[in-house]
Design a protein around this motif. Structure first.
Motif, PDB file in Angstrom:
ATOM      1  N   LYS A  12       0.834  -1.185   0.000  1.00 31.18           N
ATOM      2  CA  LYS A  12       0.000   0.000   0.000  1.00 31.18           C
ATOM      3  C   LYS A  12       0.882   1.253   0.000  1.00 31.18           C
ATOM      4  CE  LYS A  12      -4.140  -1.971   0.517  1.00 31.18           C
ATOM      5  NZ  LYS A  12      -3.874  -3.211  -0.165  1.00 31.18           N
ATOM      6  N   ARG A  44      -6.623   4.757  -2.598  1.00 35.42           N
ATOM      7  CA  ARG A  44      -5.585   4.996  -1.587  1.00 35.42           C
ATOM      8  C   ARG A  44      -5.949   6.121  -0.620  1.00 35.42           C
ATOM      9  NH1 ARG A  44       0.065   4.799  -5.018  1.00 35.42           N
ATOM     10  NH2 ARG A  44      -0.342   2.879  -6.164  1.00 35.42           N
ATOM     11  N   GLU A  75      -9.775  -3.666   5.175  1.00 28.90           N
ATOM     12  CA  GLU A  75      -8.357  -3.933   5.009  1.00 28.90           C
ATOM     13  C   GLU A  75      -7.685  -4.322   6.320  1.00 28.90           C
ATOM     14  OE1 GLU A  75      -6.805  -0.501   3.121  1.00 28.90           O
ATOM     15  OE2 GLU A  75      -7.718  -0.987   1.190  1.00 28.90           O
TER      16      GLU A  75
END
Length: 198
Positions: free
Chosen positions: A9, A88, A195
């Motif tokens: 990430k 993101r 997540e």
């Protein structure tokens, strides 16, 4: 376009490329994004791995399709700002990215990155138009989640890019419907709860 799930990430850098890969005989290359948001062309953030927009366009095509760019034409004189959400989260300039849109011709053997795409295929302008209309139906709540999942249209962000490239037609009010829906669509925003359980 999207970050492959197996990539680390990274924060949004606020700079992105979109690359429309074309072939005179085969049409336009698209694939369904692995998270179910719809079909798109190639794309990605610029400064993750690349020095500039052109280098990112070449690199993303190679990474996501296995193909080598032989011709690359930018459609904007300078990168343009677009207030589109990012998986993101917001980047250094807030909600959105500076974009450069390209049309590319390629050579080589198509070997799609499974983390980025599935159902990669060449489509005609007529088929692109049908996919765009399906996206509009989705925005207007004329398709169920199940109907969309079984046969997705274009991702919300890619409809405008294909209009900009004169590959599909859509009236400005309809484009605005899609743009406004895109701003509220939670599938293209970070899901920290999900997540954190991975």
């Amino acid at each position: 376009m999207n970050a492959a799930p197996n990539k680390p990430k990274k924060p949004c850098d606020g700079h992105s490329v979109a690359v429309i890969v074309t072939d005179p005989q085969l049409g336009v290359l698209i694939g369904d994004i692995s998270d179910g948001r719809g079909a798109s062309g190639v794309g990605g953030h610029v400064t993750d791995d690349f020095a500039d927009f052109d280098e990112a366009a070449h690199g993303e095509v190679r990474e996501e399709t296995g193909l080598i760019v032989t011709s690359l034409r930018p459609l904007f004189e300078e990168p343009v700002w677009r207030s589109n959400p990012c998986k993101r989260g917001d980047g250094p300039f807030g909600l959105g990215h500076f974009w450069q849109l390209y049309v590319a011709e390629v050579e080589g053997c198509l070997t799609p990155d499974r983390g980025s795409f599935h159902n990669v295929r060449w489509v005609s302008k007529t088929q692109l138009q049908e996919l765009a209309q399906r996206t509009l139906q989705r925005v207007r709540n004329e398709l169920t989640d199940e109907e969309w999942a079984s046969k997705p249209g274009l991702t919300f962000s890619w409809v405008r890019w294909l209009v900009e490239a004169d590959l599909i037609e859509m009236a400005e009010p309809e484009l605005q419907e899609i743009e406004e829906f895109m701003l509220t669509d939670e599938t293209n925003r970070p899901n920290t709860a999900r997540e954190s359980t991975r």
